[in-house]
Design a protein around this motif. Structure first.
Motif, PDB file in Angstrom:
ATOM      1  N   CYS A  24     -25.716  45.884  34.938  1.00 41.84           N
ATOM      2  CA  CYS A  24     -26.504  46.086  33.555  1.00 41.84           C
ATOM      3  C   CYS A  24     -27.809  45.866  33.826  1.00 41.84           C
ATOM      4  O   CYS A  24     -28.484  45.617  32.645  1.00 41.84           O
ATOM      5  N   GLN A  25     -28.517  46.123  34.982  1.00 43.63           N
ATOM      6  CA  GLN A  25     -29.891  45.612  35.015  1.00 43.63           C
ATOM      7  C   GLN A  25     -30.848  46.639  34.412  1.00 43.63           C
ATOM      8  O   GLN A  25     -30.317  47.799  34.286  1.00 43.63           O
ATOM      9  N   GLU A  26     -31.778  46.393  33.847  1.00 39.80           N
ATOM     10  CA  GLU A  26     -32.696  47.130  33.276  1.00 39.80           C
ATOM     11  C   GLU A  26     -33.224  48.264  34.080  1.00 39.80           C
ATOM     12  O   GLU A  26     -33.434  48.224  35.106  1.00 39.80           O
ATOM     13  N   ILE A  27     -33.044  49.478  33.586  1.00 39.34           N
ATOM     14  CA  ILE A  27     -33.207  50.511  34.407  1.00 39.34           C
ATOM     15  C   ILE A  27     -34.648  50.677  35.124  1.00 39.34           C
ATOM     16  O   ILE A  27     -34.961  51.212  36.371  1.00 39.34           O
ATOM     17  N   VAL A  28     -35.556  50.096  34.371  1.00 40.17           N
ATOM     18  CA  VAL A  28     -37.102  49.992  34.948  1.00 40.17           C
ATOM     19  C   VAL A  28     -36.987  49.103  36.064  1.00 40.17           C
ATOM     20  O   VAL A  28     -37.847  49.547  37.018  1.00 40.17           O
ATOM     21  N   LEU A  29     -36.383  48.053  36.178  1.00 43.87           N
ATOM     22  CA  LEU A  29     -36.436  47.286  37.336  1.00 43.87           C
ATOM     23  C   LEU A  29     -35.658  47.691  38.398  1.00 43.87           C
ATOM     24  O   LEU A  29     -36.096  47.451  39.542  1.00 43.87           O
ATOM     25  N   PHE A  30     -34.596  48.491  38.163  1.00 45.13           N
ATOM     26  CA  PHE A  30     -33.860  49.087  39.369  1.00 45.13           C
ATOM     27  C   PHE A  30     -34.710  50.163  39.808  1.00 45.13           C
ATOM     28  O   PHE A  30     -34.578  50.270  41.034  1.00 45.13           O
ATOM     29  N   LEU A  31     -35.486  50.873  39.030  1.00 48.43           N
ATOM     30  CA  LEU A  31     -36.249  52.021  39.784  1.00 48.43           C
ATOM     31  C   LEU A  31     -37.477  51.369  40.413  1.00 48.43           C
ATOM     32  O   LEU A  31     -37.723  51.961  41.632  1.00 48.43           O
ATOM     33  N   LEU A  32     -38.188  50.416  40.131  1.00 46.30           N
ATOM     34  CA  LEU A  32     -39.033  49.711  40.774  1.00 46.30           C
ATOM     35  C   LEU A  32     -38.954  49.047  41.941  1.00 46.30           C
ATOM     36  O   LEU A  32     -39.553  48.714  42.665  1.00 46.30           O
ATOM     37  N   ALA A  33     -37.476  48.489  42.121  1.00 47.57           N
ATOM     38  CA  ALA A  33     -37.060  47.914  43.455  1.00 47.57           C
ATOM     39  C   ALA A  33     -37.263  48.510  44.495  1.00 47.57           C
ATOM     40  O   ALA A  33     -37.593  48.296  45.651  1.00 47.57           O
ATOM     41  N   ARG A  34     -37.131  49.951  44.440  1.00 43.50           N
ATOM     42  CA  ARG A  34     -37.368  50.868  45.182  1.00 43.50           C
ATOM     43  C   ARG A  34     -38.018  52.174  44.750  1.00 43.50           C
ATOM     44  O   ARG A  34     -37.234  52.953  44.245  1.00 43.50           O
ATOM     45  N   PRO A  35     -39.332  52.104  44.635  1.00 47.79           N
ATOM     46  CA  PRO A  35     -40.060  53.226  43.850  1.00 47.79           C
ATOM     47  C   PRO A  35     -39.754  54.564  44.388  1.00 47.79           C
ATOM     48  O   PRO A  35     -39.908  55.467  43.698  1.00 47.79           O
ATOM     49  N   GLY A  36     -39.072  54.879  45.480  1.00 50.44           N
ATOM     50  CA  GLY A  36     -38.703  56.253  45.839  1.00 50.44           C
ATOM     51  C   GLY A  36     -37.633  56.458  45.058  1.00 50.44           C
ATOM     52  O   GLY A  36     -37.196  57.822  44.685  1.00 50.44           O
ATOM     53  N   ARG A  37     -36.761  55.751  44.067  1.00 54.46           N
ATOM     54  CA  ARG A  37     -35.874  56.049  43.359  1.00 54.46           C
ATOM     55  C   ARG A  37     -36.301  56.800  42.088  1.00 54.46           C
ATOM     56  O   ARG A  37     -35.851  57.634  41.349  1.00 54.46           O
ATOM     57  N   ILE A  38     -37.660  56.505  41.794  1.00 48.25           N
ATOM     58  CA  ILE A  38     -38.298  57.143  40.526  1.00 48.25           C
ATOM     59  C   ILE A  38     -38.608  58.582  41.133  1.00 48.25           C
ATOM     60  O   ILE A  38     -38.288  59.261  40.167  1.00 48.25           O
ATOM     61  N   LEU A  39     -38.903  58.956  42.180  1.00 48.31           N
ATOM     62  CA  LEU A  39     -39.117  60.267  42.575  1.00 48.31           C
ATOM     63  C   LEU A  39     -37.457  61.177  42.403  1.00 48.31           C
ATOM     64  O   LEU A  39     -37.600  62.158  42.064  1.00 48.31           O
ATOM     65  N   ALA A  40     -36.745  60.318  43.126  1.00 51.21           N
ATOM     66  CA  ALA A  40     -35.551  60.969  43.115  1.00 51.21           C
ATOM     67  C   ALA A  40     -34.966  61.168  41.655  1.00 51.21           C
ATOM     68  O   ALA A  40     -34.265  62.217  41.508  1.00 51.21           O
ATOM     69  N   PHE A  41     -35.123  60.276  40.741  1.00 53.66           N
ATOM     70  CA  PHE A  41     -34.755  60.476  39.497  1.00 53.66           C
ATOM     71  C   PHE A  41     -35.342  61.745  38.591  1.00 53.66           C
ATOM     72  O   PHE A  41     -34.517  62.429  37.963  1.00 53.66           O
ATOM     73  N   LEU A  42     -36.621  61.703  38.951  1.00 57.77           N
ATOM     74  CA  LEU A  42     -37.494  62.969  38.435  1.00 57.77           C
ATOM     75  C   LEU A  42     -37.084  64.202  39.117  1.00 57.77           C
ATOM     76  O   LEU A  42     -36.804  65.425  38.521  1.00 57.77           O
ATOM     77  N   GLU A  43     -36.664  64.060  40.115  1.00 55.38           N
ATOM     78  CA  GLU A  43     -36.163  65.138  41.085  1.00 55.38           C
ATOM     79  C   GLU A  43     -34.746  65.855  40.564  1.00 55.38           C
ATOM     80  O   GLU A  43     -34.670  67.085  40.289  1.00 55.38           O
TER      81      GLU A  43
END
Length: 273
Positions: A69-88
């Motif tokens: 239930c962690q905030e999605i923002v914190l989970f994405l920022l834990a590994r910034p590569g997740r941001i690109l994967a999500f946008l992909e």
């Protein structure tokens, strides 16, 4: 903003991605004996609905369990590569399908991009700055500020809709997020370009217009935040540039009056020793 269908196309696409797609966070592929799981971008514990396909994405069991239930923002920022994967993942959806995604999903990714840019711009280690930017209620103010910015930009573009969408939307990055020598400069540049391009398809507007409206609303939110009258909130805003995105005002609640027990603090029935 107008609604884009009942979500049937998005539901069918989601089921297909669960069986044959990749994890939205780590890009792990689905296997015949191990399909992906349904990951709620907005968890049920934080207001998300269980069967709302607009906030559900395919994710592997490991990432789904790791986030919880962690905030999605914190989970994405834990590994910034997740941001690109999500946008992909969002960029691979067709226009009719991606337009059914809940606007809050785009706002959360936008907030993550802003926080990544701000935390990477200072002299201190970016992790240290990120922890400071997200301490206390600051993260929630940034998230809701990003939500207001994205929603306001969508409403403005809805009123002046341009039906001609470029086949390959171009994107001029804002000055604060252009590629530089920062640690995450490439991630920020690619992420913002992908986000703006996806929003251009969602809002049926040229990418330059989308960027212009987002920047307009961001500057407007900055002016609103700069004019806050609450001294405590102003002091906190001076500690971080991202706080200026939010026009949130701290409400002054009533002070709770302490009740004095005439019996000297004794409890129990009246007359009891």
């Amino acid at each position: 903003m107008r609604e884009h269908g009942s979500g049937g196309a998005l539901q069918r696409e989601l089921e297909h991605r669960i069986r044959n797609g990749r994890c939205v966070y780590c890009r792990a592929p689905a296997a015949p004996d191990r399909p992906l799981t349904r990951e709620h971008v907005i968890p049920q514990a934080r207001g998300g609905r269980r069967r709302d396909a607009r906030i559900i994405v395919p994710a592997c069991a490991d990432c789904n369990q790791r986030r919880g239930c962690q905030e999605i923002v914190l989970f994405l920022l834990a590994r910034p590569g997740r941001i690109l994967a999500f946008l992909e993942y969002l960029s691979t959806l067709d226009q009719n399908t991606v337009r059914q995604i809940d606007v809050r999903v785009f706002a959360e990714v936008y907030a993550a991009m802003l926080l990544l840019a701000e935390s990477s711009a200072g002299d201190q280690p970016w992790r240290t700055q990120l922890d400071r930017l997200c301490a206390g209620r600051r993260l929630h103010r940034r998230r809701y500020a990003a939500r207001r910015i994205v929603t306001a930009a969508a409403v403005r573009l809805e009123r002046t809709r341009d039906r001609t969408v470029p086949e390959a939307p171009s994107c001029l990055l804002p000055a604060a997020m252009e590629s530089g020598d920062g640690l995450h400069a490439a991630t920020i540049a690619r992420g913002m370009a992908a986000l703006i391009g996806t929003l251009a398809l969602v809002w049926e507007a040229p990418a330059e217009r989308v960027l212009q409206e987002l920047e307009r609303e961001r500057r407007r939110a900055h002016r609103t935040g700069a004019g806050r009258e609450d001294a405590a909130a102003d002091e906190e805003a001076n500690e971080s540039k991202v706080v200026s995105l939010d026009g949130w005002k701290r409400r002054r609640g009533r002070r709770r009056r302490l009740r004095v027990d005439p019996r000297g603090g004794r409890t129990g029935r009246r007359g009891a020793a």
